[in-house]
Design an enzyme around this catalytic site. Structure first.
Site, short mmCIF file in Angstrom:
data_model
loop_
_atom_site.label_atom_id
_atom_site.label_comp_id
_atom_site.label_asym_id
_atom_site.label_seq_id
_atom_site.Cartn_x
_atom_site.Cartn_y
_atom_site.Cartn_z
N CYS A 432 0.85 -1.20 0.00
CA CYS A 432 0.00 0.00 0.00
C CYS A 432 0.88 1.25 0.00
O CYS A 432 1.11 1.87 -1.03
CB CYS A 432 -0.90 0.00 1.22
SG CYS A 432 -2.35 -1.05 1.10
N GLU A 434 3.72 1.24 2.44
CA GLU A 434 4.81 0.90 3.33
C GLU A 434 6.16 1.23 2.67
O GLU A 434 6.21 1.52 1.48
CB GLU A 434 4.78 -0.58 3.70
CG GLU A 434 3.49 -1.04 4.36
CD GLU A 434 2.50 -1.68 3.39
OE1 GLU A 434 2.12 -2.84 3.61
OE2 GLU A 434 2.11 -1.00 2.42
#
Length: 794
Positions: A432, A434
């Site tokens: 996502c 990270e």
């Protein structure tokens, strides 16, 4: 034929192919394990992988220029039987029709599963081990919907960036030479060296499998070329065959070979372990030398390079992530999270944007499918305006791409994981939002989620779950006894401490269980795994970090605490006893109380009293999580929901800011839908009060804007200014849905007419019509920004 004719043909084929279960690899794995009983586990895993490479279906679809498939079906859900065979067993009757991410299961595959796969693996999978060993406090919170922690026992590793540069530039044969050299330095009379020797043998077996799979694709391309009547397509097939004969065994010689090498390795590591977030990373950096050299040699044009990239983009969109029904609620839309990144700075801190960066952005503009997840690293100081404008031109298309990251904050996040600046310059977005590092970093970036709405509920109920009526969390006292806001705040913090502690215990169990989840094919591209003779799963990477603990419902926490502070303690308008009764009744009969709660100050409006709560509470949460260590390093926090804010919300009763029971929570660091009323500038100022650098697994901000806002030159200029302001304020990430509410509502009514409609769910893009209704409704309900910086952009 225009290259876009090819792309549109291939794109339509993907969009109109229904996802289905693909059990071929699971069958081959099972057969291999039956044959290798008694051998070391790493050897058994490697031989099973090699057998899959030798025996799996190899198919080249019409018109494609980059080839490869991890299974036997174009949009197949791969089952890794040694990880989670029992998931399919539990869902045999519902997998084809379940609410989120259904997969069609053929009758013959069902029969094979029951007769071949299940009988062997029963009692032997890592998922079964996790279910037996989950700590009791963690289990209670999970079962009450206040923690979600199962997904990493269901999926393989993922959440990593393999060493694609090494595979492409050096080739697997060179890596094998390094492995053999390391073997020569072992002495099997030394304790531990036999285990090391076995592991290095396992790596060589996997390497043999990958190279053999490439040869099989070369054979298939030559077979098809022999049958092909069209001269142009015959030449394409022979070019594919030539590439697959050479890569990934040897270093790539051309841009096409570099792309093919990358994708053959990508399908290999996905075959080894079904998992989300195998991230190709900084493709504009490691592919640029091949692009530049081929242009200079005159063997490649920019248009041909664009066509090859577009073809690769379609390949990224073919595989589908298989996961259990509950995990699918938390990550709906078959998300593979294959994150590709452009921009940012070089390893010497200079502008990294190059001509290939623009072609990669254009590939997403051309293809407009849900994968790969395209991210931008934007350096306010280094990257040119021309690059930012191209990014905005992509945003205005409404595909949900790209995810826009503040490069300076990303660098600091990676440094906070213990990585020196000289390497942190080379970070890449992962999954996502990270943070990761190619071929050097190991951890689960998003191991578990904590429901922050539930933490507020427990502070108001003394640890009792409203939905079940059972006590599942810490006893923090009757809220009516809290004489000051500080006492209430301490109760909320105590609930968060309890949940974090339970999750950390669960994380330690998963770390132990997953020591058997060996991945020698992935570890091939981590240099230190070879030098240490230590698998990625065992901590063989250069850097290892503790697992990520993700917070969901940030705005729900902030707004609830702000409402309690004002109404109960500052003004006394609502006594605590009355507020508790109103929440217990879901505000039925307490409509005046609900109105006061709804009118209380809200996060996202640049309100100092609210935003101060945000800064304090999330500094506390970061401190709490970083106070724990695992065998691999310091535990790490993040704020990203995937789509978990929707199912989490279904488990939380009414909250003090006026939200009714069982409604979705806020996503990421975004305000609650409809509560931010002062425009996007105010949203960014509120969001900037969070300590983004501390949340090293990323912070996710979603914004929804009307398409008309970006239909003019003024609108593009205003969006560029908004993105620059975001970086100046120290916000890490933002992404946009550029779509109007009416289109989404129409897609709900006639989904077949909108099969290709893309939306940004959280840190990923998905087909709107493949999402569950709850997730669709949450996206529709997000605040729609009608102006940038308070002025119309028409």
């Amino acid at each position: 034929m225009s290259y876009m004719d090819r792309i549109e043909y291939m794109k339509k084929r993907v969009v109109h192919t229904m996802p289905e279960m693909d059990l071929e690899n699971a069958r081959i794995l099972t057969e291999s394990f039956k044959e290798t009983g008694g051998e070391p586990l790493c050897i058994r895993k490697a031989k099973a992988f090699r057998k899959q490479c030798r025996e799996k279906t190899v198919k080249i679809w019409e018109k494609e220029l980059i080839v490869g498939c991890p299974g036997s079906k174009m949009r197949g859900g791969i089952l890794c039987a040694d990880t989670c065979w029992s998931i399919l067993d539990e869902e045999l009757d519902t997998i084809s029709t379940r609410k989120y991410d259904p997969f069609y299961l053929r009758p013959e595959d069902r029969e094979m599963f029951l007769n071949v796969i299940k009988p062997y693996w029963e009692g032997r999978s890592t998922y079964e081990a996790w279910l037996k060993q989950i700590p009791e406090d963690c289990r209670k919170l999970r079962d009450a919907g206040q923690v979600y922690i199962n997904r990493k026992a269901v999926r393989g590793w993922g959440e990593t960036t393999a060493g694609y540069r090494q595979i492409i530039e050096e080739g697997i044969e060179s890596i094998c030479s390094t492995i053999r050299g390391r073997m020569e330095r072992l002495d099997e009379t030394v304790p531990g060296d036999i285990e090391k020797m076995n592991y290095l043998r396992a790596m060589l077996i996997c390497a043999e499998g990958i190279c053999g799979l490439a040869e099989r694709y070369a054979d298939e391309a030559e077979r098809l070329a022999g049958q092909e009547k069209d001269g142009g397509r015959r030449a394409e097939l022979l070019s594919i065959a030539s590439a697959c004969r050479h890569v990934p065994r040897y270093p790539a010689r051309t841009f096409q070979e570099a792309l093919q090498s990358l994708y053959l390795y990508q399908i290999s590591i996905f075959m080894e372990q079904n998992a989300a977030s195998y991230n190709p990373g900084r493709m504009d950096q490691y592919l640029y030398p091949y692009f530049k050299a081929d242009l200079e040699k005159g063997i490649l044009t920019e248009e041909k390079a664009q066509e090859l990239l577009d073809c690769l983009w379609i390949k990224f969109s073919e595989p589908c992530l298989f996961q259990d029904a509950v995990t699918a609620e938390f990550a709906a839309g078959y998300p593979m999270f294959q994150n590709v990144c452009v921009g940012g700075v070089t390893t010497t801190g200079q502008d990294a944007v190059n001509d290939l960066s623009y072609l990669i952005l254009q590939a997403t503009m051309d293809v407009r499918l849900y994968q790969p997840s395209l991210s931008v690293r934007y350096s306010l100081a280094k990257n040119p305006n021309r690059f930012l404008r191209k990014v905005v031109e992509l945003i205005r298309l409404g595909t949900g791409f790209p995810a826009f990251h503040n490069d300076d904050v990303g660098i600091r996040m990676v440094m906070n994981k213990g990585i020196p600046l000289r390497e942190a310059f080379d970070w890449n977005p992962c999954g996502c939002v990270e943070t990761n590092l190619e071929g050097r970093l190991r951890h689960y970036t998003a191991l578990a989620d904590i429901n922050l709405g539930g933490m507020i509920e427990f502070a108001m109920t003394n640890g009792v779950n409203r939905k079940s009526g059972g006590k599942v969390s810490a006893e923090t006292g009757d809220p009516a006894s809290f004489k000051t806001y500080e006492e209430f705040k301490e109760a909320v913090k105590a609930q968060i401490r309890y949940a974090v502690r339970a999750v950390v215990k669960g994380s330690h169990v998963i770390d132990d269980v997953c020591m058997d989840r060996i991945v020698p094919a992935l570890s091939l591209s981590f240099r230190e795994c070879i030098e240490k003779c230590k698998d990625y799963a065992w901590g063989g990477a250069k850097y290892n970090s503790g697992n990520g603990i993700i917070l969901i419902g940030a705005a729900d926490l902030i707004n609830s605490m702000a409402a309690v502070k004002k109404l109960v303690y500052d003004t006394g308008e609502v006594p605590m006893e009355t507020l508790v009764k109103a929440l217990d009744a879901d505000f039925a009969g307490f409509e005046e109380v609900q109105k006061l709660c709804q009118d209380a100050p809200k996060y996202g409006n640049d309100d100092e009293t609210v935003d101060a709560i945000a800064g304090e509470m999330f500094t506390f949460i970061a401190d709490e999580i970083e106070g724990y260590r695992s065998k691999f390093g310091t535990m790490t926090p993040g704020i990203l929901p995937v789509s978990g804010n929707t199912p989490f919300g279904l488990e939380v009763g009414a909250l003090p800011y006026g939200r009714n029971a069982w409604r979705p929570l806020a996503d990421g660091v975004s305000p609650n839908g409809g509560t931010d009323v002062n425009g996007p500038g105010a949203v960014l100022k509120s969001v900037s009060r969070l300590p983004h650098d501390r949340f090293v697994q990323g912070t996710l901000l979603n914004m929804k804007v009307e398409p008309e806002m970006l239909n003019s030159e003024n609108g593009i200029t205003q969006m560029m200014a908004l993105l620059k302001s975001m970086c100046s304020l120290g916000v890490f990430h933002v992404q946009f849905n550029v779509i109007n509410r009416e289109t989404l509502l129409e897609a709900q009514k006639t989904p077949d007419d909108y099969r290709g409609l893309l939306v940004r769910v959280a840190g990923y893009t998905a087909y709107f019509t493949e999402l569950g209704r709850d997730v669709q409704d949450e996206i529709i309900g997000r605040t729609e920004q009608k102006a940038l910086y308070g002025c119309s952009c028409g």
